[in-house]
Structures are given as structure tokens and as C-alpha cells.
Design a protein around this motif. Sequence first.
Motif, PDB file in Angstrom:
ATOM      1  N   UNK A  92      21.208  14.583  24.711  1.00 43.92           N
ATOM      2  CA  UNK A  92      21.203  15.309  25.905  1.00 43.92           C
ATOM      3  C   UNK A  92      19.530  15.318  26.091  1.00 43.92           C
ATOM      4  N   UNK A  93      19.047  14.392  27.110  1.00 43.30           N
ATOM      5  CA  UNK A  93      17.707  14.305  27.455  1.00 43.30           C
ATOM      6  C   UNK A  93      17.710  15.219  28.615  1.00 43.30           C
ATOM      7  N   UNK A  94      16.386  16.425  28.534  1.00 42.18           N
ATOM      8  CA  UNK A  94      16.302  17.217  29.419  1.00 42.18           C
ATOM      9  C   UNK A  94      14.952  17.905  29.128  1.00 42.18           C
ATOM     10  N   UNK A  95      14.508  18.690  30.103  1.00 44.95           N
ATOM     11  CA  UNK A  95      13.128  19.347  29.833  1.00 44.95           C
ATOM     12  C   UNK A  95      13.011  19.879  28.605  1.00 44.95           C
ATOM     13  N   UNK A  96      11.435  20.352  28.305  1.00 46.23           N
ATOM     14  CA  UNK A  96      11.416  20.719  26.835  1.00 46.23           C
ATOM     15  C   UNK A  96      12.245  22.297  26.581  1.00 46.23           C
TER      16      UNK A  96
END
Length: 261
Positions: A92-96
Motif C-alpha cells: 500500500x503506497x500512501x502518504x505518511x
Amino acid sequence: MRLTVLGCSGSGPGPRSPASGYLVDAGGTRIVLDLGNGTVGALQRHLDPWDLDAVVLSHLHPDHCADTSALVVHRRYHPFPPYDATARKLPVHAPAEAPDRLGAAYAPSAAERAATDLTDVCAFATMTDGGTASVADVDLRFGAVDHPCEAYAIRVDHDGRSLVYSGDTGPCEGLVRAARGADVLLCEATWPHVTQWWQEPPPGVHLSGRQAGEHAAAAGVGRLLLTHVPVWFDGDALLAEAREVYDGPVELVRPDATYEI
């Protein structure tokens, strides 16, 4: 590459569409861009959720990420999972802030969150401005855009073809940089364009149809697909605005429609 629209209703689900969610099939690698309200149900019309290779979340407003909880439930509690899939965490690539934000949405109480932080299902990777990532032979690039929270445009490159998804953004150079020379720009168009200063919507939130067309023209993209139209605005009117300033192919996406990139 092939793009399938799971949902395209702006700011929340509508009577005929879930909120934002897009399935990209790039040479057999399946990636979802955003998982807004209702999109996991739509996903199952097109793909077994176990066959997803990654999720990429442009930002953490509910209409773009709320159904992450539904996907976690599916992959955690399905009584008959593929025998070889249970040990594989979903990237899951996402904001911090995604692990905390999505964990709180899934498990509201502190006690429950202490017992379930989603990392048994998800392998979180933090997006950054100018950052890159790979999913099999698909290349991802992230560019910060102008929105009230941390938000990114997402560029997907595979086998010489390129798709850029704006996520949510106000007018900004970051979107033009991300989309430069792309084959397709999937771009939000959330409200009508106005010319009087007292009618202008809040800055740094969304694009008008005209502004979407202007960004596509400035980036020199090959094709423009408009999305994220709320139920209270006329998508055909926003499409007409975009056509006034962008002379390439442009259309308004529809739920469950498929587009070749």
C-alpha cells in the motif's frame, strides 16, 4: 495498459457510482489507484481482490481511501483464501499518515487498534514528492499537488505507455510536471469555472473543467479523461469547458468503463 473505472463520483458516492477508485492492469500487474466509498464492491465485478498486486492512495480523504477497511476485512477474514496468498502482504503506497489514519478508520477504539494495526494484511510504503516505486515491471512516480491535506498525482509507466492520475488538486505546476508527455491524464474536474472573483471556490482544493483542460494542454498529454464530478454538478458542462482549452481527445469517464492506454 488498461484502466477500469471502479468509481468516479466526486467527494462521495453517488446514486450511480461509488467514489474514486481505478483499476490499472499493466501487463498482468493489477494496481488500484484509490479506494473510495463503495469501490471494493465494484472491484469484485472485475477482479478477485486476492489478485491485486498493490494499492496506491493519492491522499487520505474518505472518498479516496475509505474502502481500504473493506479490502482488509476481505483479505483477513475470507474463509477460503488462496492457499499461497495469505502469507503475502499487500503493498500500500500512501502518504505518511496512512497506517494511523487507516487503522483508526478500521478500529475506532484505542484498545482495538492496539490489537490490529493492519500490518498483517498491508505492507505500507510512504509516498514522497518526486518519489518512485515499482510493482513488478510497473514504475510509479509521485508528485505533490495542491490540496488541504498531503496529496499526490500518480504516474504509472509500463512498456512505453504512461497514465497520470491527478488525485485531488487545485491548479498547480506539480500536476503539469507529473503529467508531462503522458499518454493519458485522468484528471479531476469538480466544479464549474467562474470568472468573477467573488464567485471563486476556495483555492487549492479542486479543478474546474476548464482548469483540467488547461493542465492537460500545458502538459502536452495525448488524451484527457475527466473524473470526480460531484452529484450536484453537470459533468457534460465540465466536459464542454475542458474542450474549449484542450484540443486533444477528451471524455467524461463512467463507472465500470474500460479504457486502453
